[in-house]
Design a protein around this motif. Structure first.
Motif, mmCIF file in Angstrom:
data_model
loop_
_atom_site.group_PDB
_atom_site.id
_atom_site.type_symbol
_atom_site.label_atom_id
_atom_site.label_comp_id
_atom_site.label_asym_id
_atom_site.label_seq_id
_atom_site.Cartn_x
_atom_site.Cartn_y
_atom_site.Cartn_z
ATOM 1 N N ASN A 199 32.479 23.766 45.697
ATOM 2 C CA ASN A 199 31.133 23.797 45.132
ATOM 3 C C ASN A 199 30.380 25.080 45.500
ATOM 4 O OD1 ASN A 199 31.092 22.986 47.795
ATOM 5 N ND2 ASN A 199 29.343 21.628 47.560
ATOM 6 N N GLY A 200 31.054 26.037 46.097
ATOM 7 C CA GLY A 200 30.436 27.318 46.431
ATOM 8 C C GLY A 200 30.703 28.343 45.346
ATOM 9 N N GLU A 201 29.674 29.098 44.985
ATOM 10 C CA GLU A 201 29.824 30.200 44.041
ATOM 11 C C GLU A 201 29.356 31.462 44.727
ATOM 12 O OE1 GLU A 201 28.043 29.668 40.237
ATOM 13 O OE2 GLU A 201 28.841 27.649 39.994
ATOM 14 N N GLY A 202 30.159 32.506 44.657
ATOM 15 C CA GLY A 202 29.809 33.742 45.336
ATOM 16 C C GLY A 202 29.901 34.939 44.427
ATOM 17 N N THR A 203 28.993 35.884 44.651
ATOM 18 C CA THR A 203 28.988 37.132 43.894
ATOM 19 C C THR A 203 28.858 38.285 44.875
ATOM 20 O OG1 THR A 203 27.894 36.060 42.025
ATOM 21 C CG2 THR A 203 27.830 38.452 42.087
ATOM 22 N N LEU A 204 29.758 39.245 44.756
ATOM 23 C CA LEU A 204 29.700 40.473 45.541
ATOM 24 C C LEU A 204 29.538 41.617 44.552
ATOM 25 C CD1 LEU A 204 29.970 42.154 48.120
ATOM 26 C CD2 LEU A 204 32.458 41.973 47.888
ATOM 27 N N ASN A 205 28.346 42.207 44.528
ATOM 28 C CA ASN A 205 28.050 43.336 43.643
ATOM 29 C C ASN A 205 28.250 44.624 44.423
ATOM 30 O OD1 ASN A 205 27.043 41.688 41.432
ATOM 31 N ND2 ASN A 205 25.265 41.307 42.733
ATOM 32 N N LEU A 206 29.301 45.363 44.109
ATOM 33 C CA LEU A 206 29.572 46.632 44.793
ATOM 34 C C LEU A 206 29.198 47.769 43.848
ATOM 35 C CD1 LEU A 206 30.585 48.234 47.180
ATOM 36 C CD2 LEU A 206 32.916 47.951 46.318
ATOM 37 N N ILE A 207 28.020 48.319 44.060
ATOM 38 C CA ILE A 207 27.551 49.441 43.250
ATOM 39 C C ILE A 207 28.080 50.732 43.858
ATOM 40 C CG2 ILE A 207 25.494 50.675 42.438
ATOM 41 C CD1 ILE A 207 24.079 47.847 42.600
ATOM 42 N N ARG A 208 27.881 50.867 45.170
ATOM 43 C CA ARG A 208 28.451 51.976 45.927
ATOM 44 C C ARG A 208 28.397 51.596 47.398
ATOM 45 N NH1 ARG A 208 23.932 55.632 47.454
ATOM 46 N NH2 ARG A 208 22.108 54.651 46.550
ATOM 47 N N GLY A 209 29.191 52.248 48.188
ATOM 48 C CA GLY A 209 29.250 51.943 49.606
ATOM 49 C C GLY A 209 30.673 51.656 50.035
ATOM 50 N N THR A 210 30.832 51.264 51.289
ATOM 51 C CA THR A 210 32.157 51.036 51.857
ATOM 52 C C THR A 210 32.200 49.688 52.562
ATOM 53 O OG1 THR A 210 32.430 53.405 52.226
ATOM 54 C CG2 THR A 210 33.900 51.940 53.441
ATOM 55 N N ILE A 211 33.209 48.881 52.222
ATOM 56 C CA ILE A 211 33.453 47.606 52.881
ATOM 57 C C ILE A 211 34.710 47.750 53.728
ATOM 58 C CG2 ILE A 211 34.040 45.174 52.575
ATOM 59 C CD1 ILE A 211 32.659 45.308 49.842
ATOM 60 N N THR A 212 34.633 47.345 54.978
ATOM 61 C CA THR A 212 35.801 47.311 55.847
ATOM 62 C C THR A 212 35.950 45.885 56.352
ATOM 63 O OG1 THR A 212 35.392 49.589 56.540
ATOM 64 C CG2 THR A 212 36.897 48.279 57.896
ATOM 65 N N ALA A 213 36.976 45.202 55.864
ATOM 66 C CA ALA A 213 37.260 43.834 56.304
ATOM 67 C C ALA A 213 38.407 43.917 57.298
ATOM 68 C CB ALA A 213 37.630 42.948 55.116
ATOM 69 N N GLY A 214 38.110 43.616 58.568
ATOM 70 C CA GLY A 214 39.119 43.720 59.614
ATOM 71 C C GLY A 214 40.264 42.753 59.437
ATOM 72 N N GLY A 215 40.008 41.651 58.781
ATOM 73 C CA GLY A 215 41.053 40.661 58.531
ATOM 74 C C GLY A 215 41.366 40.630 57.047
ATOM 75 N N VAL A 216 40.841 39.624 56.376
ATOM 76 C CA VAL A 216 41.148 39.405 54.970
ATOM 77 C C VAL A 216 39.849 39.357 54.177
ATOM 78 C CG1 VAL A 216 42.195 37.789 53.345
ATOM 79 C CG2 VAL A 216 43.190 38.083 55.610
ATOM 80 N N LEU A 217 39.891 39.864 52.958
ATOM 81 C CA LEU A 217 38.781 39.735 52.021
ATOM 82 C C LEU A 217 39.227 38.739 50.961
ATOM 83 C CD1 LEU A 217 36.048 40.571 50.837
ATOM 84 C CD2 LEU A 217 37.194 42.505 49.759
ATOM 85 N N HIS A 218 38.680 37.516 51.038
ATOM 86 C CA HIS A 218 39.031 36.457 50.094
ATOM 87 C C HIS A 218 38.038 36.448 48.945
ATOM 88 C CE1 HIS A 218 41.919 34.230 52.595
ATOM 89 N NE2 HIS A 218 41.110 34.430 53.615
ATOM 90 N N GLY A 219 38.518 36.358 47.734
ATOM 91 C CA GLY A 219 37.662 36.178 46.581
ATOM 92 C C GLY A 219 38.057 34.886 45.883
ATOM 93 N N GLY A 220 37.127 33.954 45.770
ATOM 94 C CA GLY A 220 37.448 32.675 45.154
ATOM 95 C C GLY A 220 38.395 31.862 46.011
ATOM 96 N N HIS A 221 38.131 31.808 47.296
ATOM 97 C CA HIS A 221 38.999 31.097 48.245
ATOM 98 C C HIS A 221 39.317 29.709 47.725
ATOM 99 C CE1 HIS A 221 40.024 29.137 52.126
ATOM 100 N NE2 HIS A 221 40.625 30.288 52.321
ATOM 101 N N THR A 222 38.320 28.877 47.500
ATOM 102 C CA THR A 222 38.507 27.613 46.805
ATOM 103 C C THR A 222 37.317 27.337 45.900
ATOM 104 O OG1 THR A 222 37.562 26.404 48.686
ATOM 105 C CG2 THR A 222 39.965 26.510 48.551
ATOM 106 N N GLY A 223 36.431 28.331 45.764
ATOM 107 C CA GLY A 223 35.253 28.196 44.927
ATOM 108 C C GLY A 223 35.336 29.110 43.720
ATOM 109 N N ALA A 224 34.202 29.365 43.093
ATOM 110 C CA ALA A 224 34.153 30.211 41.894
ATOM 111 C C ALA A 224 33.528 31.550 42.217
ATOM 112 C CB ALA A 224 33.329 29.504 40.815
ATOM 113 N N VAL A 225 34.165 32.619 41.733
ATOM 114 C CA VAL A 225 33.647 33.971 41.936
ATOM 115 C C VAL A 225 33.069 34.469 40.636
ATOM 116 C CG1 VAL A 225 34.236 36.322 42.583
ATOM 117 C CG2 VAL A 225 35.368 34.441 43.685
#
Length: 131
Positions: free
Chosen positions: A105-131
């Motif tokens: 039941n979770g919905e997530g939005t990641l808007n990357l216009i510019r910048g830098t993301i550093t995920a030390g582990g894993v970057l999950h998109g839509g793990h069990t929810g809606a992206v």
């Protein structure tokens, strides 16, 4: 008492103190005068997340990162509700993982216009929810 026994007792004491330290969970409230990640009043604790904290964003619109130094141990965007994070410059670092849309039941939005993301582990998109 022997030296070795004193060292062992000291080690056990220090280890016991370290085990009790837990990461704080900071929830995005958006209660500040702006929508910036770096504004302490936007977080449930009244402080900006540090590298040892768990950041939870369950609001739309949610947090916006525009400068250097946004950090968290892990981040969840849209854990059990809708959540949104916008990066429009700067850096965002998690040392463990980042999840966008955690539960069914979770919905997530990641808007990357510019910048830098550093995920030390894993970057999950839509793990069990809606992206």
């Amino acid at each position: 008492m022997s030296k070795n026994l004193i060292y062992l007792a000291s080690f056990v004491l220090v280890l016991g103190l370290m085990v009790d330290v837990q990461a704080a969970v900071l929830n995005w409230t958006g209660a500040g005068a702006d929508d910036l990640w770096s504004t302490p009043e936007n977080w449930s604790s009244g402080t900006v997340p540090t590298a040892g904290d768990k950041a939870r964003i369950q609001a739309v619109p949610g947090a916006r990162i525009v400068n250097e130094g946004a950090v968290a141990l892990d981040s969840w965007i849209g854990h059990t509700e809708s959540g949104e994070l916008t990066m429009d410059g700067g850096t965002w670092t998690t040392s463990s993982f980042t999840v966008v849309a955690r539960n069914a039941n979770g919905e997530g939005t990641l808007n990357l216009i510019r910048g830098t993301i550093t995920a030390g582990g894993v970057l999950h998109g839509g793990h069990t929810g809606a992206v």
